[in-house]
Design a protein around this motif. Structure first.
Motif, PDB file in Angstrom:
ATOM      1  N   PHE A 138      28.151  27.768  -8.442  1.00 29.44           N
ATOM      2  CA  PHE A 138      28.781  26.240  -7.629  1.00 29.44           C
ATOM      3  C   PHE A 138      28.340  25.383  -8.010  1.00 29.44           C
ATOM      4  O   PHE A 138      27.608  24.909  -7.944  1.00 29.44           O
ATOM      5  N   ASP A 139      29.294  24.542  -8.635  1.00 33.07           N
ATOM      6  CA  ASP A 139      29.320  22.930  -8.985  1.00 33.07           C
ATOM      7  C   ASP A 139      29.753  22.499  -8.287  1.00 33.07           C
ATOM      8  O   ASP A 139      31.137  22.402  -8.493  1.00 33.07           O
ATOM      9  N   PRO A 140      28.989  21.401  -7.251  1.00 31.90           N
ATOM     10  CA  PRO A 140      29.867  20.755  -6.183  1.00 31.90           C
ATOM     11  C   PRO A 140      30.801  19.453  -7.155  1.00 31.90           C
ATOM     12  O   PRO A 140      31.339  18.674  -6.765  1.00 31.90           O
ATOM     13  N   ALA A 141      29.912  19.155  -8.227  1.00 34.27           N
ATOM     14  CA  ALA A 141      30.403  18.134  -9.486  1.00 34.27           C
ATOM     15  C   ALA A 141      31.946  17.767  -9.805  1.00 34.27           C
ATOM     16  O   ALA A 141      32.749  16.926 -10.233  1.00 34.27           O
ATOM     17  N   ARG A 142      32.286  19.461 -10.008  1.00 32.96           N
ATOM     18  CA  ARG A 142      32.841  19.667 -10.298  1.00 32.96           C
ATOM     19  C   ARG A 142      35.069  19.622  -9.931  1.00 32.96           C
ATOM     20  O   ARG A 142      35.576  19.374  -9.633  1.00 32.96           O
TER      21      ARG A 142
END
Length: 276
Positions: A178-182
């Protein structure tokens, strides 16, 4: 209605504090968050009256997962689109204070991945309801506007005091990817919307373990989580010491009105819950 919907899409994209599909709430001292509404207009009306936005200009009102409900038109179509209409009108009236968090049902509708409940295709029933309400001439245009709105909606809201509001959180097995930047990008990539992708896992996950919630909040840079997605006979649940789950689809319906201008303990956050 098309005018309201198109205006709502523009206002959603122009919400102060927006970055991609996240919003840092600005000019905010209080937040009222509804649980999953699933077309329950009466619960919406009660909370709207309670929110009293005109007399509380620094209070924000967050609606959560409002489509795919049990209320039907005479021919069988789903009436939950009515709440999308009400949100759109309300966003026009209070553009800085009103927010709509999509859930897995909105994601399923605009990505055309059917949700089946009790052997019924929720996506098809929703589209049938739109056609039944607006007819063959305007139904397709209204439906297309709904899909555009669903794509534009933010998937996470951050209150000034470190409370995060999202429909759910990724399951523990998906958290490493999971990448919050996306979420901060204005345009989603296809992989974000696939199972295991950052958006899909955020809206479909059901992990309520203390470790998963703590790790998710660490990635998001927040302290406490207000979410939905999980039904509750009491309208709310506190499955761990960092999370509050709300549910407004049935009665009792749970919502929370919490101060956003100071840090809260989990106990204080849960103490702000009210039910209808």
């Amino acid at each position: 209605m098309l005018t309201h919907l198109r205006q709502a899409v523009a206002l959603v994209r122009a919400t102060p504090g927006r970055r991609g599909h996240t919003v840092a709430l600005e000019g905010c001292t209080e937040v009222l968050v509804a649980g999953d509404l699933h077309g329950h207009v009466a619960h919406f009306q009660t909370m709207l009256k309670y929110a009293d936005l005109a007399n509380h200009p620094t209070r924000h009102f967050v609606l959560q997962e409002i489509i795919h409900g049990k209320f039907r038109y005479p021919k069988g179509g789903d009436k939950s689109h009515q709440l999308v209409d009400l949100f759109s009108a309300l966003k026009g009236q209070f553009p800085k204070q009103v927010h709509y968090l999509p859930g897995n049902h909105e994601l399923a509708q605009w990505t055309n991945r059917p949700v089946i409940k009790a052997d019924e295709n929720q996506n098809a029933l929703f589209q049938e309801g739109v056609s039944e309400a607006y007819g063959p001439a305007f139904g397709p245009k209204i439906y297309a506007a709904y899909l555009e709105l669903f794509q534009a909606l933010p998937v996470a809201l951050r209150a000034p005091n470190g409370v995060l509001i999202s429909h759910s959180l990724p399951a523990a097995r998906f958290l490493p990817l999971f990448d919050p930047a996306r979420l901060d990008r204005e345009a989603y990539q296809d992989e974000d919307l696939q199972p295991g992708g950052s958006v899909h896992s955020l809206l479909w996950g059901r992990d309520t373990s203390a470790d998963a919630v703590a790790n998710f909040l660490r990635k998001m840079g927040c302290d406490l989580l207000v979410s939905g997605h999980i039904a509750s006979d009491t309208g709310f649940a506190a499955p761990n010491d960092r999370q509050l789950i709300l549910d407004c689809a049935e009665t009792p319906a749970g919502f929370v009105l919490f101060p956003a201008d100071r840090k809260l303990t989990h106990a204080e956050l849960v103490g702000c819950v009210k039910t209808i």
